[in-house]
Design a protein around this motif. Structure first.
Motif, short mmCIF file in Angstrom:
data_model
loop_
_atom_site.label_atom_id
_atom_site.label_comp_id
_atom_site.label_asym_id
_atom_site.label_seq_id
_atom_site.Cartn_x
_atom_site.Cartn_y
_atom_site.Cartn_z
N THR A 14 3.83 -3.24 -0.99
CA THR A 14 3.53 -4.40 -0.69
C THR A 14 4.59 -5.13 0.05
O THR A 14 5.62 -5.25 -0.66
CB THR A 14 2.71 -5.29 -1.79
OG1 THR A 14 1.57 -4.56 -2.32
CG2 THR A 14 2.28 -6.60 -1.16
N TYR A 27 -2.49 -2.75 5.85
CA TYR A 27 -3.75 -3.44 5.24
C TYR A 27 -3.30 -4.83 5.12
O TYR A 27 -2.41 -5.35 4.40
CB TYR A 27 -4.06 -2.93 3.80
CG TYR A 27 -4.56 -1.44 3.71
CD1 TYR A 27 -5.85 -1.24 3.92
CD2 TYR A 27 -3.77 -0.41 3.56
CE1 TYR A 27 -6.40 -0.18 3.79
CE2 TYR A 27 -4.33 0.89 3.89
CZ TYR A 27 -5.78 1.17 3.85
OH TYR A 27 -6.22 2.35 3.96
N ALA A 36 -7.72 -5.87 3.82
CA ALA A 36 -7.01 -5.97 2.44
C ALA A 36 -8.07 -6.47 1.60
O ALA A 36 -8.61 -7.46 1.64
CB ALA A 36 -5.66 -6.35 2.28
N LYS A 75 -8.14 -4.63 -4.57
CA LYS A 75 -7.95 -3.57 -4.84
C LYS A 75 -6.34 -3.16 -4.35
O LYS A 75 -5.44 -2.50 -4.97
CB LYS A 75 -8.74 -2.25 -4.77
CG LYS A 75 -8.45 -0.96 -5.43
CD LYS A 75 -9.38 0.06 -4.91
CE LYS A 75 -8.83 1.57 -5.36
NZ LYS A 75 -9.97 2.47 -4.78
N ASP A 76 -6.15 -3.49 -3.09
CA ASP A 76 -4.91 -2.99 -2.43
C ASP A 76 -3.66 -3.56 -3.06
O ASP A 76 -2.52 -2.97 -2.87
CB ASP A 76 -4.89 -3.54 -0.90
CG ASP A 76 -5.95 -2.73 -0.18
OD1 ASP A 76 -5.66 -1.44 0.02
OD2 ASP A 76 -7.10 -3.18 0.46
N TRP A 77 -3.63 -4.85 -3.72
CA TRP A 77 -2.46 -5.43 -4.24
C TRP A 77 -2.15 -4.51 -5.49
O TRP A 77 -1.01 -4.53 -5.87
CB TRP A 77 -2.82 -6.89 -4.57
CG TRP A 77 -3.40 -7.67 -3.53
CD1 TRP A 77 -4.43 -8.64 -3.62
CD2 TRP A 77 -3.01 -7.79 -2.23
NE1 TRP A 77 -4.84 -9.04 -2.43
CE2 TRP A 77 -3.99 -8.86 -1.67
CE3 TRP A 77 -1.89 -7.16 -1.43
CZ2 TRP A 77 -3.93 -9.12 -0.14
CZ3 TRP A 77 -1.84 -7.87 -0.10
CH2 TRP A 77 -2.69 -8.46 0.46
N THR A 132 -2.27 -1.06 -5.54
CA THR A 132 -2.45 0.14 -5.26
C THR A 132 -0.87 0.87 -5.06
O THR A 132 -0.28 0.03 -4.11
CB THR A 132 -3.36 0.30 -4.00
OG1 THR A 132 -4.43 0.06 -4.04
CG2 THR A 132 -3.19 1.89 -3.39
N TYR A 185 0.37 3.52 -2.77
CA TYR A 185 -0.06 4.30 -1.97
C TYR A 185 0.61 5.69 -2.05
O TYR A 185 -0.11 6.78 -1.66
CB TYR A 185 0.12 3.78 -0.69
CG TYR A 185 -0.60 2.38 -0.37
CD1 TYR A 185 -1.93 2.28 -0.12
CD2 TYR A 185 -0.06 1.37 -0.31
CE1 TYR A 185 -2.89 1.41 0.00
CE2 TYR A 185 -0.87 0.06 -0.21
CZ TYR A 185 -1.98 -0.11 0.03
OH TYR A 185 -2.83 -1.08 0.13
N SER A 242 0.24 -2.66 1.87
CA SER A 242 -0.41 -3.84 2.12
C SER A 242 0.54 -4.98 2.46
O SER A 242 1.67 -4.97 2.22
CB SER A 242 -1.22 -4.13 0.91
OG SER A 242 -0.06 -4.06 -0.41
#
Length: 416
Positions: free
Chosen positions: A260, A287, A303, A306-308, A310, A312, A318
């Motif tokens: 992130t 994202y 985004a 859930k992306d915060w 994740t 990857y 993100s």
């Protein structure tokens, strides 16, 4: 199966009770380094079997790359062993000493942990790194590598045992579980507390989660590496672009890769197109929030919450926009995994607040998160990275593979 594992445990415990002096330890490691050199062809031959098997079962390309050994990688493994030789032996050092008014002389002295169990995936170099670090720190180790690397791991551990035997040291300081049976891991975690003092998992979150759920033995490790790079309002654009690109894309599959990017609202307009366009140009998926779309001209995927959270482990990132430093710190402490987080800023006061208030085991200033590595820290490699609150934290190298005892002397003192 239980009998086989118990035998390994008994042998490891017995070996760990031998105290090996530094000269002999270094002689074993030197012998091993030489054997790695002499047996390159054999190691590559065994590794080729693993590569062929990995392709046959459809292992992902990035995992096959991690599995692959060539002459350069074997040289790197050998160089890692040579660097361990150069390090001071961490055992039997007086860490602290003092005299009490009651007449007691107290010393805190470093000792080995005992028997270490390491469960890992894909990378065969882990076999050598872990064996070398554990042996130099006086610990016996039980190695359980992934089934996809069994031939590579077998030959590397076999050569280490050969080096031990050559120097008249118990071969069972290093033992490799030579089986693809996954139930061996279950036994190691749940039925070998009598023999194993600590378990270190190295691999994906499914492996680490399994270890955390099943292990009756203490664990050193981390579940995920959700790492952040925060670009502050006082950041310098050129540096921010260079550091963020490296932190995300140098190697997307390692736990120290930034997942992130956090941007201060005051620099979004000026910085986002340079930094994010550069990432997108290099194949990175972005994202972001609605606010980002007002400033960023490239392609943005929406985004979600859930992306915060994740990791990857791929070319995806993100992007979060914050109003101030406290909001950035709050976001990281909420969604991060206490692995590695970095701030980019010219403001030393801001940087110091970030470094102090981030909960992570590794906090950085103007530095790529990809440096979260024992080798880069000067530890001569690592057996893993720990995000535990209790020590050891961060990269676990030679000096972290020790415990201590108190040694007390007096002139016949008795307690009133």
């Amino acid at each position: 199966m239980n009998n086989y594992m118990n035998l390994i445990g008994k042998r490891a415990r017995k070996a760990s009770q031998y105290k090996i002096d530094t000269k002999v330890k270094n002689s074993v490691l030197a012998s091993y380094a030489k054997m790695l050199d002499v047996n390159k062809g054999l190691i590559i031959k065994e590794n080729t079997k693993d590569i062929n098997y990995a392709k046959k079962i459809g292992l992902k390309e990035n995992l096959i790359n991690r599995l692959h050994l060539n002459e350069k990688k074997i040289n790197d493994i050998r160089n890692s062993i040579i660097s361990i030789i150069r390090f001071k032996d961490p055992i039997n050092h007086v860490l602290e000493k003092w005299r009490r008014p009651n007449g007691l002389n107290i010393s805190r002295v470093s000792i080995p942990i005992g028997v270490i169990g390491v469960i890992y995936e894909s990378r065969p170099n882990v076999t050598s790194d872990v064996a070398g670090l554990c042996f130099k720190s006086g610990n016996a180790v039980i190695l359980r590598g992934g089934s996809e690397a069994i031939n590579s791991n077998r030959i590397l551990s076999k050569l280490f045992r050969k080096a031990l035997k050559k120097n008249k040291v118990d071969e069972n300081f290093i033992q490799f579980i030579d089986s693809k049976n996954r139930k061996m891991v279950d036994v190691m975690l749940s039925k070998m507390k009598e023999y194993i003092d600590v378990i270190i998992p190295r691999g994906g979150k499914n492996l680490v989660r399994k270890v955390q759920e099943l292990s009756k033995v203490p664990i050193i490790g981390h579940l995920e590496g959700i790492c952040h790079t925060y670009v502050d309002k006082d950041a310098e654009l050129k540096m921010a672009n260079r550091v963020v690109t490296n932190a995300k894309l140098r190697n997307t599959s390692i736990c120290g890769a930034t997942e992130t990017i956090i941007l201060h609202k005051n620099i979004v307009k000026k910085f986002s197109n340079t930094i994010l366009c550069n990432l997108e140009k290099n194949g990175c998926k972005i994202y972001g929030e609605k606010t980002l779309a007002k400033f960023y001209k490239g392609k943005i995927f929406k985004a979600t919450e859930k992306d915060w959270s994740t990791e990857y482990l791929s070319s995806a990132v993100s992007v979060k926009i914050v109003n101030n430093l406290n909001e950035a710190i709050g976001h990281i402490n909420k969604y991060g995994t206490m692995h590695t987080d970095s701030i980019i800023t010219k403001n030393k006061k801001t940087a110091n607040q970030f470094l102090k208030e981030i909960k992570s085991s590794i906090a950085m200033h103007n530095t790529s998160t990809q440096f979260a590595d024992g080798g880069e820290f000067g530890f001569g490699g690592e057996v893993g990275i720990s995000t535990n609150v209790l020590p050891p934290r961060g990269p676990v190298g030679l000096n972290q593979l020790v415990s201590y005892k108190y040694q007390i002397t007096s002139n016949g003192k008795i307690r009133n």
